[in-house]
Structures are given as C-alpha cells and as structure tokens.
Design an enzyme around this catalytic site. Structure first.
Site, PDB file in Angstrom:
ATOM      1  N   ASP A 103      36.283  38.574  34.878  1.00 35.28           N
ATOM      2  CA  ASP A 103      35.741  39.648  35.702  1.00 35.28           C
ATOM      3  C   ASP A 103      35.595  40.888  34.825  1.00 35.28           C
ATOM      4  O   ASP A 103      35.721  40.821  33.601  1.00 35.28           O
ATOM      5  CB  ASP A 103      36.627  39.907  36.921  1.00 35.28           C
ATOM      6  CG  ASP A 103      37.969  40.534  36.556  1.00 35.28           C
ATOM      7  OD1 ASP A 103      38.325  40.557  35.352  1.00 35.28           O
ATOM      8  OD2 ASP A 103      38.675  41.004  37.467  1.00 35.28           O
TER       9      ASP A 103
ATOM     10  N   CYS B 181      46.436  53.036  25.039  1.00 37.45           N
ATOM     11  CA  CYS B 181      46.618  52.344  23.754  1.00 37.45           C
ATOM     12  C   CYS B 181      48.004  52.603  23.139  1.00 37.45           C
ATOM     13  O   CYS B 181      48.539  51.756  22.431  1.00 37.45           O
ATOM     14  CB  CYS B 181      45.521  52.761  22.770  1.00 37.45           C
ATOM     15  SG  CYS B 181      43.850  52.348  23.334  1.00 37.45           S
TER      16      CYS B 181
ATOM     17  N   TYR C  38      34.238  33.010  39.076  1.00 40.14           N
ATOM     18  CA  TYR C  38      35.456  33.820  39.013  1.00 40.14           C
ATOM     19  C   TYR C  38      36.434  33.459  40.140  1.00 40.14           C
ATOM     20  O   TYR C  38      37.612  33.181  39.899  1.00 40.14           O
ATOM     21  CB  TYR C  38      35.111  35.311  39.075  1.00 40.14           C
ATOM     22  CG  TYR C  38      36.296  36.155  39.454  1.00 40.14           C
ATOM     23  CD1 TYR C  38      37.289  36.439  38.516  1.00 40.14           C
ATOM     24  CD2 TYR C  38      36.459  36.623  40.757  1.00 40.14           C
ATOM     25  CE1 TYR C  38      38.410  37.172  38.868  1.00 40.14           C
ATOM     26  CE2 TYR C  38      37.570  37.359  41.118  1.00 40.14           C
ATOM     27  CZ  TYR C  38      38.543  37.629  40.172  1.00 40.14           C
ATOM     28  OH  TYR C  38      39.653  38.349  40.524  1.00 40.14           O
TER      29      TYR C  38
ATOM     30  N   GLU D 106      40.910  37.617  46.918  1.00 41.15           N
ATOM     31  CA  GLU D 106      39.917  37.599  45.837  1.00 41.15           C
ATOM     32  C   GLU D 106      38.543  38.045  46.328  1.00 41.15           C
ATOM     33  O   GLU D 106      37.832  38.777  45.640  1.00 41.15           O
ATOM     34  CB  GLU D 106      39.834  36.200  45.203  1.00 41.15           C
ATOM     35  CG  GLU D 106      41.074  35.777  44.441  1.00 41.15           C
ATOM     36  CD  GLU D 106      41.382  36.682  43.254  1.00 41.15           C
ATOM     37  OE1 GLU D 106      40.483  37.416  42.792  1.00 41.15           O
ATOM     38  OE2 GLU D 106      42.532  36.661  42.790  1.00 41.15           O
TER      39      GLU D 106
ATOM     40  N   GLN E  85      34.322  44.041  43.856  1.00 40.76           N
ATOM     41  CA  GLN E  85      33.654  45.338  44.055  1.00 40.76           C
ATOM     42  C   GLN E  85      34.529  46.336  44.816  1.00 40.76           C
ATOM     43  O   GLN E  85      34.032  47.325  45.342  1.00 40.76           O
ATOM     44  CB  GLN E  85      32.332  45.157  44.820  1.00 40.76           C
ATOM     45  CG  GLN E  85      31.414  44.089  44.278  1.00 40.76           C
ATOM     46  CD  GLN E  85      30.837  44.455  42.926  1.00 40.76           C
ATOM     47  OE1 GLN E  85      30.752  45.611  42.577  1.00 40.76           O
ATOM     48  NE2 GLN E  85      30.445  43.444  42.165  1.00 40.76           N
TER      49      GLN E  85
ATOM     50  N   ARG F 292      50.521  38.168  45.941  1.00 41.02           N
ATOM     51  CA  ARG F 292      51.258  37.652  44.790  1.00 41.02           C
ATOM     52  C   ARG F 292      52.510  36.884  45.227  1.00 41.02           C
ATOM     53  O   ARG F 292      53.173  36.259  44.414  1.00 41.02           O
ATOM     54  CB  ARG F 292      51.690  38.821  43.879  1.00 41.02           C
ATOM     55  CG  ARG F 292      50.515  39.534  43.204  1.00 41.02           C
ATOM     56  CD  ARG F 292      50.137  38.832  41.910  1.00 41.02           C
ATOM     57  NE  ARG F 292      48.902  39.313  41.339  1.00 41.02           N
ATOM     58  CZ  ARG F 292      48.781  40.378  40.563  1.00 41.02           C
ATOM     59  NH1 ARG F 292      49.843  41.109  40.283  1.00 41.02           N
ATOM     60  NH2 ARG F 292      47.614  40.726  40.070  1.00 41.02           N
TER      61      ARG F 292
ATOM     62  N   LEU G 178      34.181  48.356  53.700  1.00 44.59           N
ATOM     63  CA  LEU G 178      34.376  47.678  52.415  1.00 44.59           C
ATOM     64  C   LEU G 178      33.063  47.479  51.657  1.00 44.59           C
ATOM     65  O   LEU G 178      33.049  47.310  50.455  1.00 44.59           O
ATOM     66  CB  LEU G 178      35.037  46.307  52.620  1.00 44.59           C
ATOM     67  CG  LEU G 178      36.562  46.259  52.601  1.00 44.59           C
ATOM     68  CD1 LEU G 178      37.054  44.845  52.871  1.00 44.59           C
ATOM     69  CD2 LEU G 178      37.122  46.753  51.274  1.00 44.59           C
ATOM     70  N   GLY G 179      31.951  47.461  52.417  1.00 40.73           N
ATOM     71  CA  GLY G 179      30.656  47.281  51.777  1.00 40.73           C
ATOM     72  C   GLY G 179      30.395  45.845  51.344  1.00 40.73           C
ATOM     73  O   GLY G 179      31.230  44.968  51.526  1.00 40.73           O
TER      74      GLY G 179
ATOM     75  N   CYS H  47      44.298  48.573  29.782  1.00 38.56           N
ATOM     76  CA  CYS H  47      43.017  48.643  29.070  1.00 38.56           C
ATOM     77  C   CYS H  47      41.931  49.125  30.037  1.00 38.56           C
ATOM     78  O   CYS H  47      40.934  48.455  30.292  1.00 38.56           O
ATOM     79  CB  CYS H  47      42.668  47.269  28.495  1.00 38.56           C
ATOM     80  SG  CYS H  47      41.423  47.314  27.199  1.00 38.56           S
TER      81      CYS H  47
END
Length: 348
Positions: free
Chosen positions: A134, A195, A116, A33, A38, A21, A76-77, A188
């Site tokens: 995503d 909420c 994405y 990214e 995943q 960032r 990490l797969g 969310c």
C-alpha cells in the site's frame, strides 16, 4: 534478513492498540482493511466500532438494506467500498454459508477486494505468505532501497510487489505485513520521517544519499475535473422537501441528494432562474435565497465540485413529500450532510 527481522522486532515493541489487532476473525479484519483504504486510522476507528457493534457477524451485514449500510458509512467517502462490502457480505452469507474464503486466490474473487486486501486477510488470518503493498509500503521500500521507479506505473506496481514478496517472513507473514504498514505510518512518514529514531537508518539508501523527499516517485497525476453543482433545497409551507436517490453510476451512487443543476461555471440567482431545469421544476412563483455566501469546493480525488445551495421556498410542490423532520434519516454525501447540519441549526 536484517530488514524483515528489524521490522518485526520493532513492530512487536510498538504494536498499536487497535481492536482488529486482537482478532484473527477474517470478517473483522476484512471490515478494517476496507474501511482503512483511503482513510486514516484515527477517522476509521469510530466507524469500525460502530459497524462491528451494529453488524457483529457477516450475516447481520448481509441482512441489512443498502441504505442502512450507506448511512452508517456516511462521512467515510468512496462509497463504492460500502456497496461492495455489502454485496460480498451477502455472497458469503448466502452462497458460502457464512464461511469466509481461506486463501488469497479465493479471497481476491470477492467484489471490492484487490491484491492488497486479499494479501492482508490471507496473511493475518490464515498465515499465507502474501505480501501487502500500500502507500506506506511503497514509501518504506522506495526509500530504504533507493528505488526511483514510479509507484503508480505498471512497472512500479510489479517491481514493488515482487520485492515485498521476496522480503516477507514466511513463518510470520501477518506480523511482517502489519509491521511494514505501521512502520510507514508511524516512522517513515510522508513528511518529516523520524529518521533519528529509525532502526533501519544505518542502511537506508535515501537517508544516505539525502533523497528522502524525492521518494517515492509518482507519475504525473490525472487532471482534476472541475464541476459546478447548484442544489435546489425545496422548503414548502407544510415544511416538506424533495430528496431523491442518486441512481447513476459514479460518485455517490445509492446516496440521496436534493435536485441539482450542473452548470459550466458558478452562476447567480438570475442565471439559475433562467435555466430550463429550474423552469421545469418550478412553475409557480417562489422565494429563492442563496444559503452559502461563498461557493463550497468539495475536493474528491479526480474532481473538484464547486457547490452552491439554493433554498427555494414555495407554497407547495408536487415532489416535496419528505418531512424536514425525517431528512437526517437518509444517507447523503458528506457535502450535503454538512449543509443540513448548518441549515437545520439555523432554522431552529
């Protein structure tokens, strides 16, 4: 629009302190990214820091051999991400003189980059108003607007992309995209969304209609395939073993593995010895022991691999040319990495 303005305001107050960032360098944004596909931020952060320290430029990544890249990716797969990352790094370094593409239409041409990732890089680095979609975005939009279209259907993918594109703030597209992703990750959430403290709660359709748990909607998942692997871990009297690269396409391509026999179900030692594959690999008398008392079930997105590790002690073997001291240098699936950690610990 209230939705976009509220999200961006929330984001600017709650921006997570993450290394990617703090830069607009497309190489670093691209790395983050790809890694976070995943993968949770908490897990991916350590890999990102290790990667950027080792490969500080796209040229460094391009010059590395694939085995080194896969070894650093280990754990990490979804290893195709690493192979595609390496392929595209070589393309950028060698064909584009190290210049990262600057538009969505050019970025998406890179191997391993879809809508994405191209949208994220184009908006964050080059201020192009291309909306990201995503899992977090699907969840936020489906709940806030009360949309029941399945997110993994052709109609749903198109509908949510169009909606997200209509909501993006063209003056600060990068902030909007990062805002809606963070909002989904932190507020969310899939389970137990916050909420009570949500700044959009007074206009959220799902909250009003009490259908939060019903959204987003997903079509029925693809049937999970069950597979049964029996790894043969050779150990000679000279403390050597046999490990080979997995060259076939599919899971774990380019990683290393012990020879294995795939069966239709879990088998015992007698059944193992009587298989044709075992007889071909071991002609002389050997001592066999099952390392794990319980079958290890390794769960991937579309298959569950039921695994047994058989330690085969033999005087010598024509293929066993790798020293056990060097075994940890090879990039292996996390399934084998976990076995090695436990086995080597017990052997010492």
């Amino acid at each position: 629009m209230k939705f976009s303005n509220t999200l961006i305001y929330w984001y600017l107050q709650n921006d997570r302190d993450l290394p990617w960032r703090k830069t607009k360098n497309p190489y670093f944004i691209w790395l983050s990214e790809i890694m976070l596909q995943q993968t949770r931020v908490a897990q991916g952060l350590a890999y990102y820091l290790k990667f950027t320290e080792t490969f500080s430029t796209v040229f460094d990544l391009a010059k590395a051999d694939e085995s080194t890249v896969l070894k650093m990716w280990q754990g990490l797969g979804y290893y195709s991400r690493a192979r595609n990352l390496h392929f595209s790094a070589k393309h950028i370094a060698n064909e584009l003189n190290g210049e990262f593409p600057k538009t969505y239409s050019e970025i998406i041409k890179l191997k391993g980059i879809g809508d994405y990732t191209a949208s994220a890089i184009a908006s964050i680095c080059f201020n192009e108003p291309t909306a990201v979609v995503d899992g977090n975005v699907y969840r936020v939009l489906s709940r806030y607007f009360g949309i029941h279209t399945p997110i993994n259907s052709s109609a749903g993918i198109k509908e949510f992309k169009t909606l997200a594109q209509s909501l993006i703030d063209p003056s600060q597209p990068g902030n909007f995209n990062q805002a809606i992703m963070d909002f989904g990750a932190l507020l969310c959430k899939p389970q137990n969304p916050l909420c009570d403290t949500c700044p959009l709660s007074d206009s959220c359709v799902a909250l009003e209609k009490k259908i939060i748990k019903e959204l987003p909607v997903k079509e029925k998942k693809i049937k999970v395939r069950k597979r049964f692997f029996n790894y043969l871990v050779i150990k000679t009297e000279n403390n050597t073993t046999f490990i080979e690269e997995r060259t076939s396409k599919g899971i774990w391509q380019g990683l290393y593995q012990f020879p294995f026999i795939e069966t239709n179900s879990n088998i015992d030692q007698k059944e193992l010895i009587n298989t044709e594959e075992f007889k071909k690999l071991f002609i002389n008398e050997t001592t066999i022991s099952l390392f794990n008392k319980k079958v290890i079930v390794h769960k991937l997105s579309h298959q569950h691999i039921n695994t047994q590790f058989w330690v085969v002690k033999t005087e010598k073997h024509q293929f066993a040319t790798t020293s056990w001291k060097k075994i940890k240098e090879f990039p292996v699936p996390v399934l084998i990495a976990n076995f090695l950690e436990e086995y080597l610990q017990k052997s010492n």
